[in-house]
Design an enzyme around this catalytic site. Structure first.
Site, short mmCIF file in Angstrom:
data_model
loop_
_atom_site.label_atom_id
_atom_site.label_comp_id
_atom_site.label_asym_id
_atom_site.label_seq_id
_atom_site.Cartn_x
_atom_site.Cartn_y
_atom_site.Cartn_z
N GLU A 100 54.97 28.47 31.25
CA GLU A 100 54.10 28.64 32.42
C GLU A 100 54.73 29.58 33.45
O GLU A 100 54.03 30.38 34.08
CB GLU A 100 53.79 27.29 33.06
N THR A 116 51.63 37.73 34.00
CA THR A 116 52.05 38.42 32.78
C THR A 116 51.06 38.09 31.67
O THR A 116 50.59 36.96 31.56
CB THR A 116 53.47 37.97 32.36
N TYR A 118 49.94 24.68 40.61
CA TYR A 118 49.44 24.94 39.26
C TYR A 118 50.47 24.55 38.20
O TYR A 118 50.16 23.84 37.23
CB TYR A 118 49.06 26.42 39.08
N ASP A 173 44.61 27.66 38.03
CA ASP A 173 45.12 29.02 38.16
C ASP A 173 43.96 29.97 38.40
O ASP A 173 42.82 29.54 38.63
CB ASP A 173 45.93 29.41 36.93
N CYS A 188 29.99 31.56 25.36
CA CYS A 188 30.50 30.51 26.22
C CYS A 188 29.97 29.14 25.80
O CYS A 188 28.75 28.96 25.69
CB CYS A 188 30.13 30.78 27.67
#
Length: 349
Positions: A38, A44, A121, A139, A204
């Site tokens: 994490e 990144t 988070y 997040d 979705c």
């Protein structure tokens, strides 16, 4: 926010079970592995982290191994990931965990949150994924999903929006799979409810619940506060050579890239004559001076535009540390901002 949350659980988890990516940190999700992954994943890309995570775990497989590691070791493992304060906080926290908790992360959200470098988070991710605690992990991906699901035009940068999102997903979190639920929301945001472009609504699993989709607003959301313009800095980067050795300097202990090794640099975009004059005033005995290809590097708040020079020296200045190209490759963590200027010596490494 609307009450769409409670109906999310079943279709979202069924979708996640079918399509979730095979990521190395999802195999054997121990608290330490979840924590390291994490921190690496902050700002990144997932694909960039895969190799870093594997190398890290091969070298520092436990919290105690990290706590006892030399700075040069964990900085080199982090080389190229950027935001080096993250890895320094990892080490600080590992030392604290060994001192206070016997080398094992505490199975408690508030105690996790108190460790260096762990925010809301990350504490939620570790607590839910590694310990099975029903705590949200919100997040940027999850905030984006929330804004579209609820057709909410509040800026996702506002603390109020984050608080409401945490409350929404806390209410509908399954007690038996909190970690999978959090990861499913993150996976949805990363692979379907995409940033910086149109979401892939046709794929979705919760499209039928998405108010933003049904109102035709999904591509307009989320709303973000405008970013501040980056400050532009011009730098002249030097690649000093004394025989086969490469000269490095150490950055100050505070500020951008604090305490890291770097190729020495000068303020501004200097001409060859200006470089020679400046170096002579510092006592450098220079020989051949060759121009290198210009480069640019973008940090969060500043952008470097860099002019480069290959500098041959007839004597080693005291202010530099000289290393072999092979040692530079294996032992010294050099920020990626300087990598563009190393191609001329890669064949020596």
């Amino acid at each position: 926010m609307s009450g769409v949350g409670k109906a999310l659980c079943t279709p979202l988890l069924e979708w996640y079970d079918d399509v979730r990516r095979d990521l190395p940190w999802r195999t054997n999700p121990t608290p330490y592995r979840v924590w390291v992954s994490e921190i690496m994943l902050q700002q990144t890309r997932v694909e960039a982290v895969r190799g870093y995570f594997t190398r890290w775990m091969d070298t520092l497989p436990t919290i105690r191994a990290l706590a006892e590691a030399e700075e040069s070791v964990y900085l080199k493992l982090w080389e190229g990931l950027g935001y080096y304060s993250r890895v320094r906080n990892l080490h600080k926290a590992a030392v604290l965990v060994c001192d206070a908790y016997g080398g094992a992360l505490p199975a408690d959200y508030d105690r996790l949150l108190a460790l260096p470098g762990i925010g809301d988070y990350t504490a939620g991710a570790i607590a839910s994924i590694a310990f099975g605690l029903p705590v949200p992990a919100v997040d940027g991906n999850v905030l984006r999903v929330s804004a579209r699901l609820n057709d909410d035009f509040t800026s996702i940068s506002e603390p109020k929006f984050k608080k409401e999102t945490r409350s929404l997903f806390c209410e509908c979190m399954p007690a038996d799979r909190p970690g999978d639920f959090n990861q499913a929301l993150m996976e949805l945001g990363a692979t379907v409810c995409l940033p910086n472009g149109a979401p892939l609504c046709e794929g979705c699993p919760v499209q039928h619940l998405c108010i933003g989709f049904h109102r035709g607003h999904a591509a307009l959301l989320p709303i973000r506060a405008p970013k501040k313009a980056r400050r532009l800095e011009r730098r002249t980067v030097l690649l000093p050579r004394y025989g086969e050795l490469v000269g490095l300097s150490r950055r100050p202990d505070s500020g951008l890239l604090a305490g890291l090794w770097e190729l020495p640099s000068l303020d501004g975009s200097l001409s060859p004559d200006a470089v020679r004059t400046t170096l002579a005033s510092r006592g450098w005995q220079t020989g051949k001076l060759l121009s290198l290809r210009p480069a640019k590097h973008i940090f969060t708040h500043v952008e470097w535009h860099m002019t480069g020079y290959y500098v041959e020296l007839s004597a080693p200045p005291d202010e530099l540390t000289f290393v072999t190209p092979a040692a530079l490759r294996t032992d010294y963590a050099l920020p990626s901002a300087f990598r563009a200027f190393l191609s001329v010596i890669e064949e020596d490494a």
